[in-house]
Write a protein that holds these residues in place. Structure first.
Motif, PDB file in Angstrom:
ATOM      1  N   GLU A   1      -0.806   2.717   2.327  1.00  0.00           N
ATOM      2  CA  GLU A   1      -1.503   2.962   3.587  1.00  0.00           C
ATOM      3  C   GLU A   1      -1.329   1.775   4.537  1.00  0.00           C
ATOM      4  OE1 GLU A   1      -6.084   3.594   5.050  1.00  0.00           O
ATOM      5  OE2 GLU A   1      -5.529   4.335   3.059  1.00  0.00           O
ATOM      6  N   ASN A   2      -1.405   0.579   3.996  1.00  0.00           N
ATOM      7  CA  ASN A   2      -1.220  -0.634   4.799  1.00  0.00           C
ATOM      8  C   ASN A   2       0.178  -0.661   5.415  1.00  0.00           C
ATOM      9  OD1 ASN A   2      -1.571  -3.114   5.941  1.00  0.00           O
ATOM     10  ND2 ASN A   2      -1.536  -4.262   4.025  1.00  0.00           N
ATOM     11  N   ILE A   3       1.181  -0.301   4.632  1.00  0.00           N
ATOM     12  CA  ILE A   3       2.554  -0.267   5.131  1.00  0.00           C
ATOM     13  C   ILE A   3       2.675   0.752   6.263  1.00  0.00           C
ATOM     14  CG2 ILE A   3       4.933   0.375   4.531  1.00  0.00           C
ATOM     15  CD1 ILE A   3       4.372  -0.862   1.732  1.00  0.00           C
ATOM     16  N   GLN A   4       2.085   1.923   6.063  1.00  0.00           N
ATOM     17  CA  GLN A   4       2.131   2.959   7.102  1.00  0.00           C
ATOM     18  C   GLN A   4       1.431   2.491   8.374  1.00  0.00           C
ATOM     19  OE1 GLN A   4       0.426   6.398   5.216  1.00  0.00           O
ATOM     20  NE2 GLN A   4       2.220   6.767   3.920  1.00  0.00           N
ATOM     21  N   LEU A   5       0.313   1.817   8.222  1.00  0.00           N
ATOM     22  CA  LEU A   5      -0.403   1.309   9.396  1.00  0.00           C
ATOM     23  C   LEU A   5       0.403   0.230  10.117  1.00  0.00           C
ATOM     24  CD1 LEU A   5      -4.069   1.190   8.029  1.00  0.00           C
ATOM     25  CD2 LEU A   5      -3.133   2.760   9.741  1.00  0.00           C
ATOM     26  N   ARG A   6       1.078  -0.619   9.382  1.00  0.00           N
ATOM     27  CA  ARG A   6       1.923  -1.646  10.009  1.00  0.00           C
ATOM     28  C   ARG A   6       3.043  -0.999  10.831  1.00  0.00           C
ATOM     29  NH1 ARG A   6       2.812  -6.492   5.600  1.00  0.00           N
ATOM     30  NH2 ARG A   6       0.634  -7.140   5.500  1.00  0.00           N
TER      31      ARG A   6
ATOM     32  N   LEU B   1      -8.240   1.399 -10.660  1.00  0.00           N
ATOM     33  CA  LEU B   1      -8.138   0.357  -9.632  1.00  0.00           C
ATOM     34  C   LEU B   1      -6.684   0.085  -9.254  1.00  0.00           C
ATOM     35  CD1 LEU B   1     -10.882  -2.147 -10.816  1.00  0.00           C
ATOM     36  CD2 LEU B   1     -10.936  -0.713  -8.777  1.00  0.00           C
ATOM     37  N   GLU B   2      -5.797   0.088 -10.240  1.00  0.00           N
ATOM     38  CA  GLU B   2      -4.374  -0.111  -9.949  1.00  0.00           C
ATOM     39  C   GLU B   2      -3.859   1.014  -9.051  1.00  0.00           C
ATOM     40  OE1 GLU B   2      -2.681  -0.362 -13.866  1.00  0.00           O
ATOM     41  OE2 GLU B   2      -2.877  -2.536 -13.934  1.00  0.00           O
ATOM     42  N   THR B   3      -4.282   2.238  -9.341  1.00  0.00           N
ATOM     43  CA  THR B   3      -3.872   3.379  -8.516  1.00  0.00           C
ATOM     44  C   THR B   3      -4.401   3.226  -7.098  1.00  0.00           C
ATOM     45  OG1 THR B   3      -3.930   4.787 -10.498  1.00  0.00           O
ATOM     46  CG2 THR B   3      -3.919   5.895  -8.371  1.00  0.00           C
ATOM     47  N   LYS B   4      -5.673   2.826  -6.975  1.00  0.00           N
ATOM     48  CA  LYS B   4      -6.255   2.615  -5.646  1.00  0.00           C
ATOM     49  C   LYS B   4      -5.505   1.526  -4.887  1.00  0.00           C
ATOM     50  CE  LYS B   4     -11.088   3.991  -5.798  1.00  0.00           C
ATOM     51  NZ  LYS B   4     -12.477   3.528  -5.754  1.00  0.00           N
ATOM     52  N   ILE B   5      -5.168   0.452  -5.568  1.00  0.00           N
ATOM     53  CA  ILE B   5      -4.445  -0.652  -4.935  1.00  0.00           C
ATOM     54  C   ILE B   5      -3.092  -0.167  -4.421  1.00  0.00           C
ATOM     55  CG2 ILE B   5      -3.243  -2.844  -5.403  1.00  0.00           C
ATOM     56  CD1 ILE B   5      -5.634  -3.554  -7.244  1.00  0.00           C
TER      57      ILE B   5
END
Length: 107
Positions: free
Chosen positions: A76-81, A66-70
């Motif tokens: 991914e969120n940073i790239q999308l921003r 889960l830590e790896t997924k987070i």
């Protein structure tokens, strides 16, 4: 008569010895049963500890996954921003060009 008393005494001593052996055997058997119960209890505790250890390992692995997924989702969120900011910049540039064209057409 002395022989009779000696025979009775020997019988008495023999009975005492036999009773001692029987009681010792009984105590030994009782002790063996108690030891078996203690061993069974210890084995049960070991199995429970082993089960808890396995459960802890499984949960630890899940937490690590889960830590790896987070971490991946954060990246991914940073790239999308960044992509959104670039798109906003393009839209603003495009809108400015459109406004400038309309102003030039009016003049």
């Amino acid at each position: 008569m002395n022989n009779l008393k000696a025979a009775k005494m020997d019988d008495h001593n023999l009975l005492l010895a036999l009773a001692g052996i029987i009681s010792a055997f009984g105590i030994k058997e009782i002790w063996a049963i108690i030891q078996k119960k203690m061993d069974i209890g210890a084995k049960k505790d070991e199995r429970e500890e082993s089960l808890y250890t396995k459960q802890i390992e499984v949960l630890t692995n899940k937490i690590t996954q889960l830590e790896t997924k987070i971490e991946l989702l954060i990246e991914e969120n940073i790239q999308l921003r960044v992509k959104v900011v670039k798109m906003e910049s393009r839209l603003i540039t495009s809108a400015k060009k459109k406004v400038n064209r309309k102003k030039d057409e009016r003049n």
